[in-house]
Write an enzyme that holds these catalytic residues in place. Structure first.
Site, PDB file in Angstrom:
ATOM      1  N   ASP A 285       0.852  -1.174   0.000  1.00 25.79           N
ATOM      2  CA  ASP A 285       0.000   0.000   0.000  1.00 25.79           C
ATOM      3  C   ASP A 285       0.903   1.245   0.000  1.00 25.79           C
ATOM      4  OD1 ASP A 285      -2.216   1.714   0.448  1.00 25.79           O
ATOM      5  OD2 ASP A 285      -1.894   1.602   2.617  1.00 25.79           O
TER       6      ASP A 285
ATOM      7  N   GLU B 131      -0.196   5.014   0.810  1.00 25.23           N
ATOM      8  CA  GLU B 131      -0.443   6.015   1.850  1.00 25.23           C
ATOM      9  C   GLU B 131      -0.485   5.359   3.234  1.00 25.23           C
ATOM     10  OE1 GLU B 131      -3.581   8.949   0.647  1.00 25.23           O
ATOM     11  OE2 GLU B 131      -3.587   7.743  -1.170  1.00 25.23           O
TER      12      GLU B 131
END
Lengths: 200, 200
Positions: free
Chosen positions: B7, B9
């Site tokens: 991922d 953020e």
């Protein structure tokens, strides 16, 4: 969203086995799939020579580290990676590609891999899957990407034809003659311009 | 061969919209999916504000370029890219991610994208597909990769559970409590060690 899939050898770096034979002076390693069409048999032949010469993975990687990407390849790839996603699709082994990927700024590469023995010698090859280049295009297409593919060789044709768009780059004349419908480019500038047109 | 899917953020860079609100001082842009669960409605709200403020894509990218990756993220990612293939799987837009990808050395990212008008303003969002993170894991698995996935949020859970191995990184406490079987790491050193164990 587009992903551009590029062949490695002949497009961004020289043919690894040929360069390796030159760097080491081991002429027998110039043998290619043109001389021995059975790839597994060819790799067995190569691995036997490497073991005889006492060349383990670390030695091979050190030699490959002296091989340089093709002139202008890094600059081309840098520009392309600013524009779109790029994945290198190669039939080589990730352990061999690694010293070259370092010089190219660690682009993502989908390749095969090697089984290395406790003594550091090459024991076997591990193919990720058959028709790996074409299957990668299918997989990327299945998750919503528009795909662009380019390469120079016979093993690139199915990937190029499976992709939404593509071209040849610096292919030998026989491949050109057999695929007159495919565009070919011979400089990175022309190649990049064509890819840009296809990103619109 | 393993591919590590991360991922973006919260794992490598701060939350983009929060940072963007801070950089621009536009408090209304702090609104998130917690306040407005309909993502398309939330994005419409954000795009209307950006247009009102006269902020086109170039302005937004210039602001995002001032956002820095999390402390240590670049060094972690550099080490990881030397070890294995890495693909960032994110629900953000490639145009927003771009200034951050530049700072991270152009890793490959699979994300969504934006429709930009002739005036440079954001007109719409283009989702590559629904459940994009999980579907990417499935696609990579289908072409022979062993997959490892990690993230911090609700939208990462299905990708982590679909992958052959995975973990949480700096997740909020509610996600931890609801997923007691998942390991969590809070420093890049511990995170990298765990990934290394899973590459063997």
């Amino acid at each position: 969203m587009t992903v551009v899939c590029l062949d490695l050898e002949g497009v961004l770096v020289p043919e690894i086995w040929i360069s390796f034979a030159e760097e080491t002076g081991i002429e027998e390693l110039r043998r290619t799939t043109r001389d021995e069409p059975d790839y597994h048999k060819l790799m067995r032949y190569r691995m036997d020579i490497l073991r005889r010469e006492g060349l383990g993975l670390k030695d091979i990687q050190a030699t490959i580290a002296r091989i340089k990407p093709l002139d202008g390849a890094k600059e081309f790839l840098d520009k392309l990676r600013e524009l779109t996603q790029v994945i290198i699709l190669s039939d080589t082994f990730e352990e061999f590609a690694k010293p070259l990927m370092k010089q190219l700024g660690w682009p993502t590469i989908f390749s095969n891999s090697l089984k290395i023995g406790d003594d550091g010698m090459l024991e076997d090859i591990i193919m990720r899957q058959e028709e790996g280049k074409m299957k990668a295009i299918e997989a990327l297409s299945s998750i919503g990407f528009r795909t662009f593919a380019a390469g120079d060789s016979y093993n690139d044709l199915r990937m190029i034809r499976k992709a939404d768009a593509g071209c040849l780059f610096r292919s030998p004349v026989n491949i050109l003659e057999e695929n007159p419908d495919l565009k070919i480019f011979n400089t990175y500038d022309d190649f990049l311009s064509f890819i840009k047109e296809n990103l619109k």
